[in-house]
Write a protein that holds these residues in place. Structure first.
Motif: not given
Length: 262
Positions: A22-24, A28-33, A101-108, A218-222
């Motif tokens: 979810v959130g792909a 990171m989501g695309a890389t993990l996929a 579950f990868m979805a996330g938003v950030n609004f500082p 993202p590759e290292q995170a995945a």
């Protein structure tokens, strides 16, 4: 809805693990996929942006020479859609072994501003969106006495810092929710992994304030996430140095911590 052909079903001679991200659509989501497909998974990929999602699935399926990724357009804040969509995905995949579950938003809001609208959206997506998906998945996996849940939280949830209270809160809530699921599900043979990234070189890094030390690809995170999944770990930081950084930050006395500017 998915417009791709259905994937080949798993058989005793060709067991195939089936997962949802979810959130792909990117980062990171695309890389993990990509990583999970190479490791034998067939995936349902969920995101809001149809064009990016369709492109990602086409890229994966072309590279693999068969249907290994199915696209489902969905906004995680539309909680009422989840039960029917989850049932459809399980039917399309022929079962389910993993949900990320990868979805996330950030609004500082900025150090001198307050923005309830942004805070509300972060809670709706980062926390309630996760609960809307993971609650029915947890029930399904508990009944099956098998399965794996991976939730992408953040080092931002480890302490309430002045820069972005809403984001800190959404990730702290997600971390606690995942811990509660873990405590429920471990006795039923279900693994729940909490991932706490520091800075990852994705679009969201643009919202970071005060620099981005120890940023990773993202590759290292995945890779870190997949290794932790295989070992059925409960909690990881990525990069691993954040475990020690946050250990120090968590133990800074409040009277000192509140004077810090990050």
């Amino acid at each position: 809805m998915s417009n791709s052909p259905k994937p080949a079903q798993a058989t005793p001679l060709n067991p195939r693990r089936r997962g949802i991200i979810v959130g792909a659509s990117d980062g990171m989501g695309a890389t993990l996929a990509h990583k999970l497909v190479k490791e034998g998974y067939t995936l349902a990929l969920i995101a809001r942006r149809k064009e990016k999602l369709s492109s990602l699935c086409a890229e994966i399926n072309t590279a693999e020479g068969e249907t290994r990724a199915l696209a489902y357009v969905h906004d995680v804040a539309n909680y009422d859609e989840v039960p029917d969509l989850l049932r459809k995905i399980v039917a399309d995949l022929g079962g389910l072994d993993l949900v990320v579950f990868m979805a996330g938003v950030n609004f500082p809001p900025g150090l001198n501003n307050y923005n309830f609208e942004g805070d509300r959206k972060m809670i709706e997506v980062n926390l309630i969106g996760a609960m809307a998906w993971l609650s029915p998945v947890a029930e399904m996996f508990q009944n099956a006495k098998a399965g794996q849940i991976v939730g992408i939280s953040s080092v931002a949830g480890d302490r309430g810092r002045i820069g972005n209270p809403g984001y800190n809160t959404s990730k702290a809530g997600l971390t606690t929710y995942l811990e509660a699921l873990r405590n429920r599900l471990t006795r039923h043979g279900v693994n729940v992994l909490t991932v706490k990234p520091g800075f990852v070189k994705t679009e969201m890094i643009k919202a970071a304030q005060g620099g981005t030390p120890f940023a990773i690809s993202p590759e290292q995170a995945a890779e870190d996430i997949y290794k932790a999944m295989r070992k059925r770990k409960q909690l990881i930081y990525t990069a691993s140095i954040w475990r020690w950084i946050m250990l120090v930050i968590q133990h800074v006395p409040s009277v000192i911590f509140r004077r810090m500017s990050f």
